[in-house]
Design a protein around this motif. Structure first.
Motif: not given
Length: 469
Positions: A24, A28, A31, A158, A193, A197
């Protein structure tokens, strides 16, 4: 007293939770990769406005420069990031990438003119390239064999989620809060984000394979005990150590190793996979979807809203690929299936552009763009980054992966720069051009692409060494 079965179940849940946290946080980076590559599609129509309306008055050539500023940066970021991740570790490299993401996003959002925007798009590209070269390798090296495909491909999920987030934010900002300079808010969202991160990566361990390669065996065993069941730790740890010793016997990994026949051949195959995956034209569609739809006669805001469908289909397609196909079909078959579907979709797209201009034609163009994205994301997208993280030997994994991703972004630069100019010059004929290129890619994959499904990273190294020496 708890039963052995209950204890094993508790241990499995502990390992699953730790791997979920690692995935997860690390993804990022994916993402951010997706958001920063996708957001420009919605910002460009407003950047083309004159200065008094809040834009920079960009021409088609200027659009190419703004878009390719990121992709050129990403090419160099991948090359540098791969080498630095071998030298300083995967975790520290991702930490550095997070800082560059933040600087680049702020610089783009606050840019006073076109030239500064291009410079900070290049800076942002360094982070995108570094993330694309490092995050899949980190996830691959942290993953047990049985879930490596799913774990690494979550990064692709992502990436497309980041693109969907970009399209959605663009449409919301343009519809709900229309104003001059709204594109600045579109670009600024990426700072959030990036901060997440940077904070999150401090909570994650270093790759056990990198630690073993740096003679930090005690730390390697500690990490394996975090992310593996107790009965798996010894065998995997010993296999890693054996492979490190085998490679150490022929010297420390570096650029010189690319002269070794089998390493050179597998690196060239990786370069081909990376380069041709970009020449599908997928990022021409992802970057310029509103521009394509506007060229068919659809309005600017309608095009921005319609582009959300690209993001939704990409996310759903990657999810379907991971859930239903990735752990059932060989990697090679996934790539060949996706490539064949892309060729067919591109040919039909070119044919649709031959129809008379109408709203129906605009939505047919959107439909077959979505068909193309389904085959690309469901079959190629979930497999391509995974295979790049699998095929290279540990001694040059960072370098070789960096070179391959550099070539991937070089292909991206070619597509990003050529696409708007081709659309302006030849309209829908551009899709016939990309269909021809994709047929060549399909032949390359059929002839040269090896299978990696169901093998540990160490067994793949031994297999390739025997096959290509």
């Amino acid at each position: 007293m708890s039963s052995p079965a209950a204890s094993a179940g508790d241990e499995q849940r502990r390992v699953d939770r730790r791997l979920f946290t690692i995935r997860s946080i690390a993804t990022l980076g994916g993402l951010l990769f997706g958001y920063d590559t996708g957001v420009i599609s919605g910002a460009l129509p407003f950047l083309k406005e004159p200065r008094e309306a809040g834009g920079f008055g960009l021409s088609a050539f200027d659009e190419s420069l703004v878009t390719t500023g990121l992709t050129v940066g990403a090419a160099f970021g991948a090359l540098i990031g791969g080498r630095l991740s071998d030298r300083f570790g995967r975790r520290r490299s991702i930490m550095t990438v997070a800082v560059i993401f933040l600087i680049g996003a702020l610089g783009c959002a606050l840019a006073p003119d076109r030239e500064v925007l291009i410079v900070f798009r290049f800076v942002l590209g360094l982070a995108v390239g570094g993330a694309s070269a490092t995050v899949p390798v980190y996830l691959s090296e942290m993953s047990p064999v049985k879930i490596r495909g799913t774990m690494v491909s979550r990064n692709e999920l992502m990436i497309v989620t980041g693109q969907l987030l970009a399209y959605t934010c663009n449409a919301i900002i343009a519809t709900v809060w229309p104003q001059a300079r709204m594109w600045r808010w579109m670009l600024a969202v990426a700072t959030l984000p990036a901060i997440g991160l940077w904070i999150g990566i401090h909570l994650l361990p270093e790759s056990p394979r990198w630690l073993a390669n740096r003679n930090r065996g005690q730390e390697m065993w500690a990490v394996l005990n975090e992310v593996r069941m107790a009965d798996e730790v010894e065998d995997e740890g010993q296999d890693i150590i054996r492979r490190v010793e085998e490679e150490r016997a022929v010297g420390r990994g570096g650029w010189a190793d690319l002269r070794i026949r089998w390493i050179r051949r597998i690196t060239l195959i990786g370069i081909g996979l990376a380069f041709f995956s970009q020449l599908t034209g997928v990022n021409g569609i992802m970057y310029y979807a509103p521009t394509i739809l506007i060229s068919t006669g659809l309005g600017t805001r309608a095009s921005l809203v319609a582009t959300i469908a690209n993001g939704v289909v990409s996310v759903v397609s990657v999810y379907i690929g991971i859930t239903f196909f990735l752990n059932r079909l060989p990697r090679r078959r996934m790539i060949l299936t996706g490539q064949s579907g892309c060729v067919g979709s591109l040919i039909v797209l070119g044919l649709v552009f031959l129809l008379p201009e109408s709203t129906a034609r605009s939505y047919l163009v959107l439909l077959f763009m979505l068909s193309f994205l389904f085959f690309m994301q469901c079959f190629i997208g979930v497999t391509f980054w995974l295979m790049l993280s699998e095929i290279f030997p540990m001694r040059v994994r960072g370098i070789a992966n960096g070179i391959a991703v550099f070539c991937n972004w070089t292909g991206n630069v070619i597509v990003a720069f050529a696409f708007p100019n081709l659309i302006e010059a030849v309209q829908g004929t551009v899709f016939f051009i990309f269909a021809a290129v994709n047929i060549c890619s399909l032949l390359f994959y059929w002839r040269f692409l090896p299978e990696t499904f169901g093998h540990s990273l160490e067994s793949l190294e031994r297999r390739f060494e025997k096959r290509y020496s």
